[in-house]
Design a protein around this motif. Sequence first.
Motif, PDB file in Angstrom:
ATOM      1  N   LYS A  38      -8.221  -5.866   8.056  1.00  0.00           N
ATOM      2  CA  LYS A  38      -6.982  -6.212   7.347  1.00  0.00           C
ATOM      3  C   LYS A  38      -6.497  -5.140   6.378  1.00  0.00           C
ATOM      4  O   LYS A  38      -5.382  -4.646   6.502  1.00  0.00           O
ATOM      5  CB  LYS A  38      -7.123  -7.561   6.639  1.00  0.00           C
ATOM      6  N   ARG A  39      -7.290  -4.754   5.388  1.00  0.00           N
ATOM      7  CA  ARG A  39      -6.805  -3.779   4.406  1.00  0.00           C
ATOM      8  C   ARG A  39      -6.486  -2.420   5.024  1.00  0.00           C
ATOM      9  O   ARG A  39      -5.515  -1.771   4.605  1.00  0.00           O
ATOM     10  CB  ARG A  39      -7.815  -3.630   3.266  1.00  0.00           C
ATOM     11  N   THR A 100      -6.306   3.674   2.451  1.00  0.00           N
ATOM     12  CA  THR A 100      -7.390   2.835   2.974  1.00  0.00           C
ATOM     13  C   THR A 100      -8.665   3.010   2.157  1.00  0.00           C
ATOM     14  O   THR A 100      -9.378   2.039   1.868  1.00  0.00           O
ATOM     15  CB  THR A 100      -7.664   3.177   4.451  1.00  0.00           C
ATOM     16  N   LEU A 103      -8.007   1.113  -1.116  1.00  0.00           N
ATOM     17  CA  LEU A 103      -7.981  -0.345  -0.921  1.00  0.00           C
ATOM     18  C   LEU A 103      -9.360  -0.877  -0.565  1.00  0.00           C
ATOM     19  O   LEU A 103      -9.730  -1.979  -0.951  1.00  0.00           O
ATOM     20  CB  LEU A 103      -6.986  -0.715   0.180  1.00  0.00           C
ATOM     21  N   PHE A 105     -12.543  -1.975   2.161  1.00  0.00           N
ATOM     22  CA  PHE A 105     -12.616  -3.080   3.120  1.00  0.00           C
ATOM     23  C   PHE A 105     -14.034  -3.623   3.114  1.00  0.00           C
ATOM     24  O   PHE A 105     -14.975  -2.942   2.698  1.00  0.00           O
ATOM     25  CB  PHE A 105     -12.211  -2.635   4.529  1.00  0.00           C
TER      26      PHE A 105
END
Length: 280
Positions: A38-39, A100, A103, A105
């Motif tokens: 998702k992220r 990414t 963020l 994951f």
Amino acid sequence: VALRTKSKTMKTLAFSTSFTALMGVTEPAMYGVNLRFKRPFIGGMIGSAAGGAIMMGVGVKAYVLAANGGIPGLPALIGETFVWALVALVVSFVVATIATLLLGFTDEVATEAAPAAAADAAAAGTVLLSSPLNGTAVALSSVSDPTFAGGVLGQGAAIIPSDGELVSPVSGTVVTMFATGHAVAIRSDEGAEVLVHVGIDTVNLKGTGFTALVATGDRVTVGQPLITFDLAVISADYDPVTVMILTNTDDYASVEMDTTGAIRRGDRIVTATTKQEVTA
């Protein structure tokens, strides 16, 4: 994801799907990696926005109408704005990677230490997947898309539909219902991560002919209608064969197709056997 994951399996998948994305085939990376975590999907969109802003700001043009994307599509951009096009593409990749990494994951989905859902699946021994369609069951390896046929996203089955109603092959939760209605991802109660994709390259229809009957986050049961689609509309320009893939195939000792030929919605079509059961 390939740089950060500690799972050798996911690292290999992330690198290989990155290469196919560079060649213009983005669905393996989208389904197999970005949507799974998702992220990274958000990070990819941030990178796309950055590159797109540069292209729009300087007026990058495509000088030839070309169907190919990725590196094979670069010749379509050759012209007076070509250098800016390359700059924008590089910026897209760099910004997406940085976004990414910032963020982050949850790597537990990909690591060999299975999450609670997968542990529950292991205790159950096997996971049974029902056919989501009426039609003709064929081997996944026979479909025209090499990504699906080659098992890049996982093992499963394919069905040539005879009508336009698709139902849930498992009981669980809808992880992603695509806005275009051409695909849906479900996590079963046993931990199986199932992707059902109607037709080949039907994302290009942009939702035409598809109606989603459930939404992301909904609870579904086996046999519950998920999508309706106009088979005639799809068949006019695209191969309607529908693939059903267990995207976390690596969590299982085997994923076997149970039958081929005529099949009805609800008939058993795939059996996944857990590693624990084989060991026992």
